[in-house]
Enzyme design. Structure first.
Site, mmCIF file in Angstrom:
data_model
loop_
_atom_site.group_PDB
_atom_site.id
_atom_site.type_symbol
_atom_site.label_atom_id
_atom_site.label_comp_id
_atom_site.label_asym_id
_atom_site.label_seq_id
_atom_site.Cartn_x
_atom_site.Cartn_y
_atom_site.Cartn_z
ATOM 1 N N ASP A 8 0.871 -1.178 0.000
ATOM 2 C CA ASP A 8 0.000 0.000 0.000
ATOM 3 C C ASP A 8 0.911 1.232 0.000
ATOM 4 O O ASP A 8 2.137 1.120 -0.162
ATOM 5 C CB ASP A 8 -1.003 -0.031 1.167
ATOM 6 C CG ASP A 8 -0.348 0.146 2.533
ATOM 7 O OD1 ASP A 8 0.898 0.255 2.610
ATOM 8 O OD2 ASP A 8 -1.087 0.192 3.539
ATOM 9 N N CYS A 65 3.097 -3.276 4.050
ATOM 10 C CA CYS A 65 2.253 -2.158 4.485
ATOM 11 C C CYS A 65 2.950 -1.505 5.674
ATOM 12 O O CYS A 65 4.157 -1.692 5.866
ATOM 13 C CB CYS A 65 0.824 -2.605 4.794
ATOM 14 S SG CYS A 65 0.632 -3.721 6.197
ATOM 15 N N THR A 67 2.670 -1.969 9.003
ATOM 16 C CA THR A 67 3.107 -2.948 10.007
ATOM 17 C C THR A 67 3.262 -4.360 9.451
ATOM 18 O O THR A 67 3.827 -5.221 10.139
ATOM 19 C CB THR A 67 2.075 -3.037 11.143
ATOM 20 O OG1 THR A 67 0.813 -3.433 10.561
ATOM 21 C CG2 THR A 67 1.904 -1.702 11.858
ATOM 22 N N HIS A 98 8.963 -24.599 8.806
ATOM 23 C CA HIS A 98 7.943 -25.263 9.629
ATOM 24 C C HIS A 98 6.516 -24.988 9.163
ATOM 25 O O HIS A 98 5.649 -25.848 9.325
ATOM 26 C CB HIS A 98 8.075 -24.812 11.097
ATOM 27 C CG HIS A 98 9.286 -25.366 11.777
ATOM 28 N ND1 HIS A 98 9.395 -25.459 13.144
ATOM 29 C CD2 HIS A 98 10.448 -25.857 11.280
ATOM 30 C CE1 HIS A 98 10.576 -25.990 13.464
ATOM 31 N NE2 HIS A 98 11.232 -26.225 12.337
ATOM 32 N N HIS A 133 5.686 -31.427 10.007
ATOM 33 C CA HIS A 133 5.115 -30.095 9.759
ATOM 34 C C HIS A 133 3.982 -30.167 8.731
ATOM 35 O O HIS A 133 3.025 -29.394 8.804
ATOM 36 C CB HIS A 133 6.199 -29.120 9.301
ATOM 37 C CG HIS A 133 7.325 -29.014 10.276
ATOM 38 N ND1 HIS A 133 7.145 -28.539 11.550
ATOM 39 C CD2 HIS A 133 8.633 -29.369 10.187
ATOM 40 C CE1 HIS A 133 8.293 -28.586 12.212
ATOM 41 N NE2 HIS A 133 9.211 -29.087 11.410
HETATM 42 C C1 RB5 Z 1 -1.850 2.653 6.526
HETATM 43 O O1 RB5 Z 1 -1.829 3.851 7.223
HETATM 44 C C2 RB5 Z 1 -1.683 1.485 7.495
HETATM 45 O O2 RB5 Z 1 -2.825 1.342 8.266
HETATM 46 C C3 RB5 Z 1 -1.378 0.210 6.735
HETATM 47 O O3 RB5 Z 1 -0.247 0.396 5.953
HETATM 48 C C4 RB5 Z 1 -1.070 -1.025 7.566
HETATM 49 O O4 RB5 Z 1 -0.104 -0.768 8.524
HETATM 50 C C5 RB5 Z 1 -2.213 -1.763 8.103
HETATM 51 O O5 RB5 Z 1 -2.035 -2.828 8.726
#
Ligand code: RB5
Length: 147
Positions: A8, A65, A67, A98, A133
């Site tokens: 994203d 993204c 996180t 695994h 596994h």
């Molecule tokens: C975008 O701001 C953020 O929410 C997205 O990149 C991501 O971290 C969502 O899990």
């Protein structure tokens, strides 16, 4: 190895760095977008990459993204996908050995590019061990199929 990659807006810059690293390793990388920094919705790209993997057009997928978590939640809704958020080298190898993870999710707001590229490299280079596994993955598939 054919890799499908997606991101994203938050993951755009890291996706480009990881893509370049994988290409330098000799991987064929299909970039499913997003292609600019305009705010967008990560499930779109999670689904695109997941479909490349379950169709067999790509052997593995990588999603970036903020996180890695949103991408993993979305990708894991696609039947046959085992997506893992990874932030360290040990786990990068373990999720292949695994869990036979077929999609790697990276957090651009969590990881530096050097570590993220190394994690992607280890993920791509490591093979599934099978054996006990596989039994556990069969159990996960049964859950997916409502058995
Ligand atoms: C975008 O701001 C953020 O929410 C997205 O990149 C991501 O971290 C969502 O899990």
């Amino acid at each position: 190895m054919k890799i499908a990659i997606g991101c994203d807006h938050a993951g755009l810059e890291l996706k480009e760095q990881v893509k370049k690293h994988l290409q330098e390793m000799g991987c064929t990388v299909t970039d499913m977008g997003t292609y600019d920094s305009k705010s967008c919705h990560y499930p779109i790209y999670a689904q695109k990459v997941a479909m490349e993997v379950v169709s067999g057009r790509a052997g593995l997928g990588i999603l970036v993204c903020g996180t890695g978590v949103g991408m993993s939640i979305a990708a894991n809704k696609v039947k046959g996908i085992r997506a893992a958020v990874v932030s360290d080298c040990f786990t990068a190898r373990a999720v292949r050995m695994h869990n036979d993870a077929n999609v790697l999710c990276l957090g651009a707001r969590v990881l530096g590019s050097g570590l993220a590229c190394l994690i992607a490299q280890l993920f791509v280079e490591t093979e599934f061990e099978g054996g006990r596994h596989q039994t556990r993955l069969d159990m996960i598939r049964d859950i997916e199929e409502g058995k």
